[in-house]
Each structure stands twice: as structure tokens, then as C-alpha cells.
Design an enzyme around this catalytic site. Structure first.
Site, PDB file in Angstrom:
ATOM      1  N   LYS A   1       0.867  -1.184   0.000  1.00 48.77           N
ATOM      2  CA  LYS A   1       0.000   0.000   0.000  1.00 48.77           C
ATOM      3  C   LYS A   1       0.894   1.222   0.000  1.00 48.77           C
ATOM      4  O   LYS A   1       2.047   1.164   0.461  1.00 48.77           O
ATOM      5  CB  LYS A   1      -0.872   0.026   1.268  1.00 48.77           C
ATOM      6  CG  LYS A   1      -2.162   0.771   1.081  1.00 48.77           C
ATOM      7  CD  LYS A   1      -3.152  -0.090   0.310  1.00 48.77           C
ATOM      8  CE  LYS A   1      -4.472   0.555   0.080  1.00 48.77           C
ATOM      9  NZ  LYS A   1      -5.444  -0.374  -0.502  1.00 48.77           N
TER      10      LYS A   1
ATOM     11  N   TYR B   1     -21.204   6.950   0.325  1.00 46.42           N
ATOM     12  CA  TYR B   1     -21.786   6.903  -1.023  1.00 46.42           C
ATOM     13  C   TYR B   1     -20.782   7.379  -2.065  1.00 46.42           C
ATOM     14  O   TYR B   1     -21.068   8.237  -2.886  1.00 46.42           O
ATOM     15  CB  TYR B   1     -23.092   7.706  -1.061  1.00 46.42           C
ATOM     16  CG  TYR B   1     -24.121   7.083  -1.976  1.00 46.42           C
ATOM     17  CD1 TYR B   1     -24.493   5.751  -1.831  1.00 46.42           C
ATOM     18  CD2 TYR B   1     -24.714   7.821  -3.000  1.00 46.42           C
ATOM     19  CE1 TYR B   1     -25.424   5.173  -2.675  1.00 46.42           C
ATOM     20  CE2 TYR B   1     -25.658   7.243  -3.846  1.00 46.42           C
ATOM     21  CZ  TYR B   1     -26.004   5.919  -3.676  1.00 46.42           C
ATOM     22  OH  TYR B   1     -26.923   5.333  -4.516  1.00 46.42           O
ATOM     23  N   GLY B   2     -19.581   6.794  -1.996  1.00 46.02           N
ATOM     24  CA  GLY B   2     -18.574   7.064  -3.014  1.00 46.02           C
ATOM     25  C   GLY B   2     -18.586   5.950  -4.043  1.00 46.02           C
ATOM     26  O   GLY B   2     -19.641   5.365  -4.334  1.00 46.02           O
TER      27      GLY B   2
ATOM     28  N   GLY C   1     -19.777   2.394  -2.278  1.00 45.14           N
ATOM     29  CA  GLY C   1     -21.135   2.404  -1.739  1.00 45.14           C
ATOM     30  C   GLY C   1     -22.202   2.645  -2.790  1.00 45.14           C
ATOM     31  O   GLY C   1     -23.253   1.996  -2.779  1.00 45.14           O
TER      32      GLY C   1
HETATM   33  P1  NAD Z   1     -14.759   7.291  -1.925  1.00 43.92           P
HETATM   34  O1  NAD Z   1     -13.817   8.363  -1.505  1.00 43.92           O
HETATM   35  O2  NAD Z   1     -15.207   7.205  -3.346  1.00 43.92           O
HETATM   36  O3  NAD Z   1     -16.112   7.377  -1.024  1.00 43.92           O
HETATM   37  C1  NAD Z   1     -16.117   7.455   0.370  1.00 43.92           C
HETATM   38  C2  NAD Z   1     -17.515   7.845   0.813  1.00 43.92           C
HETATM   39  O4  NAD Z   1     -17.550   7.800   2.241  1.00 43.92           O
HETATM   40  C3  NAD Z   1     -17.933   9.273   0.432  1.00 43.92           C
HETATM   41  O5  NAD Z   1     -19.285   9.250   0.013  1.00 43.92           O
HETATM   42  C4  NAD Z   1     -17.815  10.048   1.739  1.00 43.92           C
HETATM   43  O6  NAD Z   1     -18.717  11.139   1.820  1.00 43.92           O
HETATM   44  C5  NAD Z   1     -18.204   8.954   2.715  1.00 43.92           C
HETATM   45  N1  NAD Z   1     -17.811   9.233   4.089  1.00 43.92           N
HETATM   46  C6  NAD Z   1     -16.670   9.792   4.543  1.00 43.92           C
HETATM   47  N2  NAD Z   1     -16.731   9.918   5.877  1.00 43.92           N
HETATM   48  C7  NAD Z   1     -17.934   9.433   6.263  1.00 43.92           C
HETATM   49  C8  NAD Z   1     -18.601   9.288   7.499  1.00 43.92           C
HETATM   50  N3  NAD Z   1     -18.058   9.722   8.633  1.00 43.92           N
HETATM   51  N4  NAD Z   1     -19.810   8.698   7.521  1.00 43.92           N
HETATM   52  C9  NAD Z   1     -20.402   8.298   6.384  1.00 43.92           C
HETATM   53  N5  NAD Z   1     -19.839   8.428   5.186  1.00 43.92           N
HETATM   54  C10 NAD Z   1     -18.620   8.979   5.125  1.00 43.92           C
HETATM   55  O7  NAD Z   1     -14.086   5.950  -1.446  1.00 43.92           O
HETATM   56  P2  NAD Z   1     -14.347   4.462  -1.994  1.00 43.92           P
HETATM   57  O8  NAD Z   1     -13.378   4.182  -3.055  1.00 43.92           O
HETATM   58  O9  NAD Z   1     -15.796   4.264  -2.230  1.00 43.92           O
HETATM   59  O10 NAD Z   1     -13.885   3.629  -0.709  1.00 43.92           O
HETATM   60  C11 NAD Z   1     -14.721   3.478   0.423  1.00 43.92           C
HETATM   61  C12 NAD Z   1     -14.155   2.374   1.309  1.00 43.92           C
HETATM   62  O11 NAD Z   1     -14.047   1.190   0.539  1.00 43.92           O
HETATM   63  C13 NAD Z   1     -12.742   2.668   1.841  1.00 43.92           C
HETATM   64  O12 NAD Z   1     -12.613   2.068   3.115  1.00 43.92           O
HETATM   65  C14 NAD Z   1     -11.856   1.941   0.866  1.00 43.92           C
HETATM   66  O13 NAD Z   1     -10.607   1.584   1.433  1.00 43.92           O
HETATM   67  C15 NAD Z   1     -12.715   0.712   0.596  1.00 43.92           C
HETATM   68  N6  NAD Z   1     -12.359   0.053  -0.661  1.00 43.92           N
HETATM   69  C16 NAD Z   1     -12.584   0.674  -1.855  1.00 43.92           C
HETATM   70  C17 NAD Z   1     -12.199   0.040  -3.030  1.00 43.92           C
HETATM   71  C18 NAD Z   1     -12.473   0.649  -4.370  1.00 43.92           C
HETATM   72  O14 NAD Z   1     -12.152   0.004  -5.382  1.00 43.92           O
HETATM   73  N7  NAD Z   1     -13.064   1.823  -4.454  1.00 43.92           N
HETATM   74  C19 NAD Z   1     -11.568  -1.223  -2.982  1.00 43.92           C
HETATM   75  C20 NAD Z   1     -11.373  -1.829  -1.742  1.00 43.92           C
HETATM   76  C21 NAD Z   1     -11.772  -1.181  -0.576  1.00 43.92           C
END
Ligand code: NAD
Length: 419
Positions: free
Chosen positions: A108, A221-222, A225
Site C-alpha cells: 500500500k 456513497y462514493g 457504496g
Molecule cells: P470514496 O472516496 O469514493 O467514497 C467514500 C464515501 O464515504 C464518500 O461518500 C464520503 O462522503 C463517505 N464518508 C466519509 N466519511 C464518512 C462518514 N463519517 N460517515 C459516512 N460516510 C462517510 O471511497 P471508496 O473508493 O468508495 O472507498 C470506500 C471504502 O471502501 C474505503 O474504506 C476503501 O478503502 C474501501 N475500498 C474501496 C475500493 C475501491 O475500489 N473503491 C476497494 C477496496 C476497498
């Protein structure tokens, strides 16, 4: 009790690993080896900002273990990035790649920065500067980065280009999550959520939950989600009754339209205030009586303090590290079925692996093939974990660790690193 929930993320991974090693007869020296990263690089990146000043950014690349193959893991740009979080995420990448049986170790990386405050020009310089500093330890056969929190396909394109320039030849296999026109894979955009959806489908079969009438709450909701919500509705007809982001959440008993909510969030910056829904806070969202809760935002949101109040039947951990070790025990006693993060969110790295394979032999696959192969691989991993958890009467996380650790230890033995 509370003190343990305040552990840093790396300490959490060590506690989780310890619980699983108790079921495996590993020598103390092997346990010690697995408890620490094999290599980590701390870097300083000077960037000439748009105002002409030089600013120094700190960054890291942690290569946790490469016994099973080149390291693999994302790069995060975040103002609160710290080395223990990067170590934890590198460890989880190691166990994740082993669990879904792809030929990678775990890594990472991260830079302490706030990308929202950088211009496009500054962001490009920072991305290229990061690669200049870690060039020696990455490569398609050494360590293959990918996007993560606040990095995207454009950042990957700059990074791949910088590496290719230094190498003196085009080298798409050094990085995954690239734009499709630069060697990215079909199906990478929703791969994490799609993999998560496949694991939820398997959990539902095991627990006799009818997904066509199931209720779902999504925290975050990124990328992960929002795709989870869209796919749960589109593939199974599940009802998404609550959604939140960092500004708060929304609730609608009749069900929300995930695409409309996403459109609204893109326009306004938040899901909060979406018409025909009530506002709800993040804490209350976790307590809702639903079939499936999906934490898709932050680490450590389910703790000893709120685990007892969770009413879901299934927790699908799309986020990394959402559940503290103490909360895990509470949930297990309550009979709540947790699909652990490094299984639930493995779809992203599985399709990253497919991207790397396509780059190495220069032949892109069709989307249908990507999805079918993703389904096959993650479903197989889920069933292996479920069978072991039933056999040993342990939760899914411990069973997943047992499988992953056994595979990594086997590779270390075969290489002659340990006896
Ligand atoms: P992202 O940045 O696209 O979205 C994150 C979302 O979380 C945003 O909507 C943000 O507003 C919300 N958020 C932040 N703080 C918050 C809180 N206190 N309460 C509620 N919502 C909150 O990130 P992502 O890529 O969707 O990743 C989200 C999680 O999934 C992370 O833990 C990441 O490590 C994990 N993940 C993502 C991927 C991927 O391919 N995107 C792969 C493996 C793991």
C-alpha cells in the site's frame, strides 16, 4: 474495552491475525515475521506549486509480504494519512490476494496531502514525483500500485506515464486502474461493489434471505457504496432504505432510487436533503432493522460501543477495517453474519489482477468475461471461508485469515525463507 477500540489500524490487523494463528500451528518466529512489513519506504516529494513556492510532501510505500508474487496495493492521497494505516492496508492486501488466490503479495502507498486543495497541475506533479521516488522498488514484476481513496484513473495514467519514461518503454503493467484507452480493464469501475454483491448473494443463500425483498442500508456513497446500492437493486431487486455520506444520511421506508440519489449527490455534494426521504445520522443508520448493512466509508465505525445496537442480519464490509476486534466478538455472539473486508471488497483487486494479465499479454477482455471470472473467483473464496468457519465454529474473519495465512506461509516455506 474502550481502550482497545482506540488501537491504531495496524494494531487491529495484528490482533485479528493473532486470533487466527491460534488455530494454526505456526512457530513463534513465523508469527513474528508475519506481524511486520518486509519493506517500507518513507519519502519526501518536492513540488513547485502554482505560486512558485516549493512544498515538500511526505509519502510512503509499504511492501508487506511478496512470498506469493509481486506486491499489489493502492495509493491513497489523504491529509490524515499515516504510516500505521498504510501498514495495516498493506497487510490486508497480502491476506486478500492470498484469500482469493491471485499471484500477488500485498502493498500500500500514500501521500499526506489534501488533493481537494491542489490544482490539476500540482496534482500531476505530485503524482509524477511519487513515482520518481519509488521507481526503484515498483514494476510489473515487483510491485503494482492502483488507485485508492482520492486517487483515480487520471492519477494512474500520469503515474504509468512517469514510470514508462524512466524505464524508457511503454509499461502499462506497472499500474492498474488506468483509463481503458491506456490499458485499463473493462469492469474495473464497479468491480469492488460487484464482488461485494456476489458475496452478499452467497451469504443470503446460506442464511435463507430472499434478496428480492431484502432491505439494505449503505454507509458511504462514493465509488464502492453507490455501486453497491445500484447493483443490489438492479441485480436482485433489493430495497435500499438508507444511504449516508460524510455530511449525514437519508432514510425512506419505501426504498430509494440509488441512481437518483447519486445524481443528487453529484449536484449538491451530499445525499442529505434528497426529496421524499427523511434525514438520518450515520450512527442511527447503523442501528436500523435491516437485512443488510454495508459500511462503505470509514474504518472503525462499528465498535464495542455500538455493536450491541446493530440489528442487521448481514454486515457486508466494503470499507477496509470498519469493525473493531471487540465489536467482532459482540456481533458473532449476536449471530450477525459479517462478510469480512478482505473477502467482501476483494473484487477490486481481482479485476486489477485481470487488468495486469491483459496488459502482460496485450489482449483486452470483454466485460462479460471479466464479470464471469470475477464471480467465479470470489464465490469460490466465499465458499471456502464459509466451510472453514462452520468446521471450526469461528467467525468468517478468522476463517478467512486461516486460509490466507496458510497460503502465505506455504509460499514462504517453498521459497526456503522459513522451515
Ligand atoms: P470514496 O472516496 O469514493 O467514497 C467514500 C464515501 O464515504 C464518500 O461518500 C464520503 O462522503 C463517505 N464518508 C466519509 N466519511 C464518512 C462518514 N463519517 N460517515 C459516512 N460516510 C462517510 O471511497 P471508496 O473508493 O468508495 O472507498 C470506500 C471504502 O471502501 C474505503 O474504506 C476503501 O478503502 C474501501 N475500498 C474501496 C475500493 C475501491 O475500489 N473503491 C476497494 C477496496 C476497498
Amino acid at each position: 474495552m474502550i481502550a482497545k477500540d482506540k488501537l491504531n489500524l495496524f494494531e487491529v490487523t495484528q490482533i485479528q491475525m493473532d486470533k487466527a494463528t491460534n488455530f494454526l500451528s505456526l512457530k513463534l518466529s513465523v508469527r513474528k515475521f508475519l506481524e511486520e512489513p518486509m519493506r517500507e519506504l518513507h519519502i519526501s516529494i518536492p513540488v513547485k506549486m502554482d505560486d512558485g513556492e516549493i512544498r515538500i510532501f511526505k509519502g510512503f510505500r509499504v511492501q508487506y509480504n511478496d512470498a506469493r508474487g509481486p506486491c499489489k496495493g493502492g495509493i491513497r492521497f489523504h491529509p490524515y494519512e499515516d504510516i500505521n494505516t498504510v501498514r495495516a492496508l498493506a497487510a490486508w492486501m497480502t491476506w486478500k490476494c492470498a484469500l482469493v488466490d491471485i499471484p500477488f503479495g500485498g502493498a500500500k502507498g500514500g501521500i499526506i496531502c489534501n488533493p481537494k486543495e491542489l490544482s490539476k497541475n500540482e496534482l500531476e506533479k505530485l503524482s509524477r514525483g511519487y513515482i520518481d521516488r519509488i521507481y526503484d522498488i515498483i514494476g510489473p514484476e515487483k510491485d503494482i500500485p492502483a488507485p485508492d481513496v482520492y486517487t483515480n484513473s487520471q492519477v494512474m495514467a500520469w503515474m504509468m506515464d512517469e514510470y514508462s519514461k524512466l524505464k524508457g518503454c511503454n509499461s502499462p503493467g506497472v499500474i492498474t486502474g488506468k483509463p481503458i484507452s491506456l490499458g485499463g480493464s473493462q469492469g474495473r469501475h464497479d468491480a469492488t461493489a460487484r464482488g461485494g454483491v456476489f458475496t452478499v448473494r452467497e451469504a443470503a443463500k446460506h442464511l435463507n434471505i430472499d434478496l428480492s425483498s431484502a432491505t439494505v442500508a449503505i454507509q458511504g456513497y462514493g465509488n464502492a457504496g453507490s455501486w453497491m446500492a445500484i447493483l443490489m437493486k438492479n441485480l436482485f431487486g433489493s430495497k435500499i432504505i438508507a444511504i449516508s455520506d460524510s455530511n449525514g444520511g437519508i432514510y425512506c421506508e419505501k426504498g430509494l432510487d440509488p441512481r437518483e440519489v447519486l445524481k443528487y449527490k453529484n449536484q449538491t455534494g451530499s445525499v442529505k436533503g434528497f426529496s421524499s426521504a427523511e434525514n438520518i445520522n450515520n450512527e442511527d443508520l447503523l442501528k436500523l432493522k435491516v437485512d443488510i448493512i454495508c459500511p462503505a466509508a470509514l474504518e472503525n465505525c462499528i465498535t464495542a460501543e455500538n455493536a450491541d445496537k446493530i440489528n442487521a442480519r448481514v454486515i457486508a464490509e466494503l470499507a477496509n477495517g470498519p469493525t473493531s476486534p471487540e465489536a467482532d466478538e459482540v456481533l458473532f455472539k449476536k449471530g450477525i453474519f459479517v462478510i469480512p473486508d478482505f473477502l467482501c471488497n476483494a473484487g477490486g483487486v481481482i479485476v486489477s489482477y485481470f487488468e495486469w494479465v491483459q496488459n502482460l499479454y496485450g489482449y483486452p477482455w470483454e466485460e462479460k468475461m471479466v464479470y464471469e471470472r470475477l464471480d467465479k473467483r470470489i464465490t469460490h473464496a466465499f465458499q471456502e471461508v464459509l466451510a472453514l468457519s462452520i468446521k471450526h465454529k469461528v467467525n468468517m474473519r478468522i476463517a478467512a485469515y486461516m486460509i490466507a495465512l496458510t497460503r502465505v506461509v506455504k509460499a514462504m516455506k517453498l521459497r526456503g525463507w522459513i522451515s
